[in-house]
Design an enzyme around this catalytic site. Structure first.
Site, PDB file in Angstrom:
ATOM      1  N   CYS A  49       0.835  -1.200   0.000  1.00 30.74           N
ATOM      2  CA  CYS A  49       0.000   0.000   0.000  1.00 30.74           C
ATOM      3  C   CYS A  49       0.872   1.254   0.000  1.00 30.74           C
ATOM      4  O   CYS A  49       1.827   1.362   0.772  1.00 30.74           O
ATOM      5  CB  CYS A  49      -0.916   0.000   1.216  1.00 30.74           C
ATOM      6  SG  CYS A  49      -2.028   1.430   1.274  1.00 30.74           S
ATOM      7  N   CYS A  53       0.234   4.963   6.826  1.00 26.01           N
ATOM      8  CA  CYS A  53      -0.411   4.836   8.138  1.00 26.01           C
ATOM      9  C   CYS A  53       0.544   4.146   9.106  1.00 26.01           C
ATOM     10  O   CYS A  53       1.028   3.039   8.835  1.00 26.01           O
ATOM     11  CB  CYS A  53      -1.703   4.043   8.007  1.00 26.01           C
ATOM     12  SG  CYS A  53      -2.877   4.758   6.824  1.00 26.01           S
ATOM     13  N   CYS A  56       0.221   0.351  10.271  1.00 27.66           N
ATOM     14  CA  CYS A  56      -0.170  -0.673   9.293  1.00 27.66           C
ATOM     15  C   CYS A  56       0.991  -1.496   8.751  1.00 27.66           C
ATOM     16  O   CYS A  56       1.968  -0.950   8.212  1.00 27.66           O
ATOM     17  CB  CYS A  56      -0.911  -0.008   8.141  1.00 27.66           C
ATOM     18  SG  CYS A  56      -1.611  -1.207   6.973  1.00 27.66           S
ATOM     19  N   CYS A  93     -16.303  -9.108   5.336  1.00 31.33           N
ATOM     20  CA  CYS A  93     -15.652  -7.842   5.028  1.00 31.33           C
ATOM     21  C   CYS A  93     -14.423  -8.137   4.178  1.00 31.33           C
ATOM     22  O   CYS A  93     -13.529  -8.875   4.600  1.00 31.33           O
ATOM     23  CB  CYS A  93     -15.255  -7.111   6.307  1.00 31.33           C
ATOM     24  SG  CYS A  93     -14.574  -5.464   6.000  1.00 31.33           S
ATOM     25  N   CYS A 126     -19.398  -6.370   3.150  1.00 28.83           N
ATOM     26  CA  CYS A 126     -18.770  -5.092   3.430  1.00 28.83           C
ATOM     27  C   CYS A 126     -17.416  -5.080   2.735  1.00 28.83           C
ATOM     28  O   CYS A 126     -16.778  -6.131   2.598  1.00 28.83           O
ATOM     29  CB  CYS A 126     -18.592  -4.917   4.943  1.00 28.83           C
ATOM     30  SG  CYS A 126     -17.736  -3.406   5.452  1.00 28.83           S
ATOM     31  N   CYS A 186     -19.450   1.745   7.943  1.00 28.69           N
ATOM     32  CA  CYS A 186     -18.771   1.099   9.057  1.00 28.69           C
ATOM     33  C   CYS A 186     -17.500   1.913   9.286  1.00 28.69           C
ATOM     34  O   CYS A 186     -16.629   1.965   8.409  1.00 28.69           O
ATOM     35  CB  CYS A 186     -18.427  -0.352   8.714  1.00 28.69           C
ATOM     36  SG  CYS A 186     -17.383  -1.180   9.941  1.00 28.69           S
ATOM     37  N   ARG A 259     -18.506  -2.737  17.381  1.00 23.54           N
ATOM     38  CA  ARG A 259     -17.716  -3.949  17.151  1.00 23.54           C
ATOM     39  C   ARG A 259     -16.412  -3.937  17.953  1.00 23.54           C
ATOM     40  O   ARG A 259     -15.627  -3.000  17.852  1.00 23.54           O
ATOM     41  CB  ARG A 259     -17.420  -4.105  15.652  1.00 23.54           C
ATOM     42  CG  ARG A 259     -16.700  -5.393  15.289  1.00 23.54           C
ATOM     43  CD  ARG A 259     -16.732  -5.637  13.783  1.00 23.54           C
ATOM     44  NE  ARG A 259     -18.102  -5.679  13.320  1.00 23.54           N
ATOM     45  CZ  ARG A 259     -18.598  -4.898  12.374  1.00 23.54           C
ATOM     46  NH1 ARG A 259     -17.826  -4.030  11.758  1.00 23.54           N
ATOM     47  NH2 ARG A 259     -19.862  -4.997  12.015  1.00 23.54           N
TER      48      ARG A 259
END
Length: 340
Positions: A49, A53, A56, A93, A126, A186, A259
Site C-alpha cells: 500500500c 499509516c 499498518c 468484510c 462489506c 462502518c 464492534r
C-alpha cells in the site's frame, strides 16, 4: 441531532457505574433481544500500500515483511466465504491494500466480480478498499456491496501523527461519498496509538456530524507490528478507558453495531464480557484478521456459550440483556432525555 463533543465529554466523565448502567439501558431499549454479530475479514489483496499509516503492516513505507500479493481469485474467495458461513458468520468484510478506487480503475471491475461471486451465499458484504470516488462507490453498490468500512482511526487533531499521505478530511470525504451512493457506513477507531481519550471522542463527534449515523462502529486495540513506526508502543490502555469509549459509543449511536475488533486477544474473557455489557454487540470471528492473529474460534464459542450468547445450534440470541425493562433513574431521565 447528534451529540456534540462537549456532550460526549460529559458522558465520558460520568461515574463508571452510571455510564455502564445507561449504556445497558440503551442496549435494552434499541435491541430488546440483541445478537452478537459475527463478521469475518478476508484479505483479498495484501501488502504494497502506498499510504504511510503508522500502525499498518501493509504499508510499502515500512519493512514489515508483507509483500504485495495478487488479488484473490473468485473461486478461492467463494470457498473461504462458504466456510465462514458454515461457522455462523453473518457478514463478510473484504479488504484490499491500496490507496483507493476510482470509477475508471481496472481493479474496480475485479472487485465487483468478486462481490458478485458471493451472491449465492446471501451474506452481508462489506468492503474496505481505501479512499473512494463517487463513481466507484456506485458501482460497488450495484455489484452487491451493502456496507463500506473506512475507519477514521482517531480524531482530527491527532491524525497528522498517524498518516501524512492523506488527510483526516480525505477519510471523512470517503464516508460522505459512500453514503451518497447508498452504502451503509462502518467506521471506527484504534485505541492505544498514543492518542488521548478526547481524541477518541473527537472521532465520535465527527461521525455524529455525518448526514446519517454509521451502521457499525468498530473499536480496535493497537497491535504493534514490527517494522512500523508504532512497533515500540506497547503501553496497554487501561481496561476502564476501553469500556468507557464503548459505553459512550453505545449511548451516542444507539442503533449502531459496536464492534470489538482487532487486539481482542489481549483481553481476558472477563474483560470481553465487560465490553459486551458496555455495549459491544459484534466481533470479528476467525483465526486471523488482515495481518494479525485473532482470538481462537474455540475460545470465542466457549465464551459466548458461557455468557448465554451462543446456543447449541450456533444460532444467536441473548439472555445477557434480556432482563425486564429497568426503571429509569431521575439522573437518566434528565441527563439522557434525548431524541435521536
Amino acid at each position: 441531532m447528534g451529540y456534540s463533543l462537549a456532550e460526549l465529554e460529559e458522558l465520558y466523565q460520568l461515574p463508571l457505574w452510571e455510564l455502564l448502567s445507561e449504556a445497558n439501558r440503551i442496549q435494552q431499549q434499541y435491541r430488546r433481544c440483541p445478537q452478537i454479530q459475527l463478521c469475518y475479514l478476508i484479505n483479498v489483496r495484501q501488502g504494497g500500500c502506498p499510504e504511510d499509516c503508522a500502525y499498518c503492516a501493509q504499508s510499502a513505507h515500512y519493512p514489515s515483511g508483507r509483500k504485495a500479493s495478487a488479488l484473490m481469485k473468485p473461486a478461492e474467495l467463494l470457498a473461504c466465504a462458504q466456510q465462514a458461513k458454515e461457522k455462523g458468520v453473518h457478514r463478510l468484510c473484504l479488504g484490499a491494500a491500496w490507496r483507493g478506487l476510482k470509477e475508471d480503475d481496472p481493479k474496480l471491475a475485479e472487485i465487483c466480480q468478486l462481490v458478485e461471486t458471493l451472491r449465492p451465499l446471501e451474506l452481508e458484504v462489506c468492503t474496505t478498499l481505501g479512499l473512494l470516488a463517487k463513481g466507484a462507490a456506485q458501482k460497488l453498490r450495484e455489484s452487491g456491496v451493502g456496507f463500506y468500512n473506512h475507519n477514521l482511526n482517531t480524531g482530527p487533531r491527532f491524525y497528522p501523527r498517524i498518516a501524512s499521505t492523506h488527510s483526516f478530511q480525505d477519510r471523512v470525504r470517503t464516508l460522505e461519498v459512500a453514503q451518497e451512493a447508498g452504502l451503509a457506513l462502518c467506521s471506527g477507531g484504534i485505541i492505544g496509538m498514543g492518542e488521548s481519550w478526547r481524541d477518541r471522542l473527537e472521532l465520535l463527534a465527527t461521525l455524529s456530524s455525518l448526514p446519517g449515523a454509521p451502521e457499525s462502529i468498530p473499536w480496535n486495540l493497537l497491535v504493534p507490528i514490527p517494522g512500523t513506526p508504532l512497533e515500540e508502543l506497547r503501553a496497554p490502555v487501561p481496561l476502564w478507558d476501553v469500556v468507557r469509549i464503548l459505553a459512550v459509543t453505545r449511548i451516542a449511536f444507539p442503533k449502531a453495531r459496536v464492534r470489538l475488533s482487532a487486539g481482542r486477544r489481549e483481553l481476558s474473557q472477563e474483560a470481553q464480557a465487560l465490553c459486551f455489557l458496555a455495549g459491544a454487540d459484534s466481533i470479528f470471528f476467525g483465526e486471523k484478521l488482515l495481518t494479525v492473529p485473532n482470538q481462537p474460534e474455540k475460545d470465542d464459542r466457549n465464551l459466548l456459550q458461557e455468557l448465554g450468547l451462543w446456543d447449541a445450534t450456533d444460532r444467536f440470541g441473548s439472555r445477557l440483556f434480556a432482563s425486564p425493562e429497568p426503571a429509569s433513574s431521575a439522573v437518566a431521565q434528565t441527563r439522557f432525555s434525548r431524541k435521536k
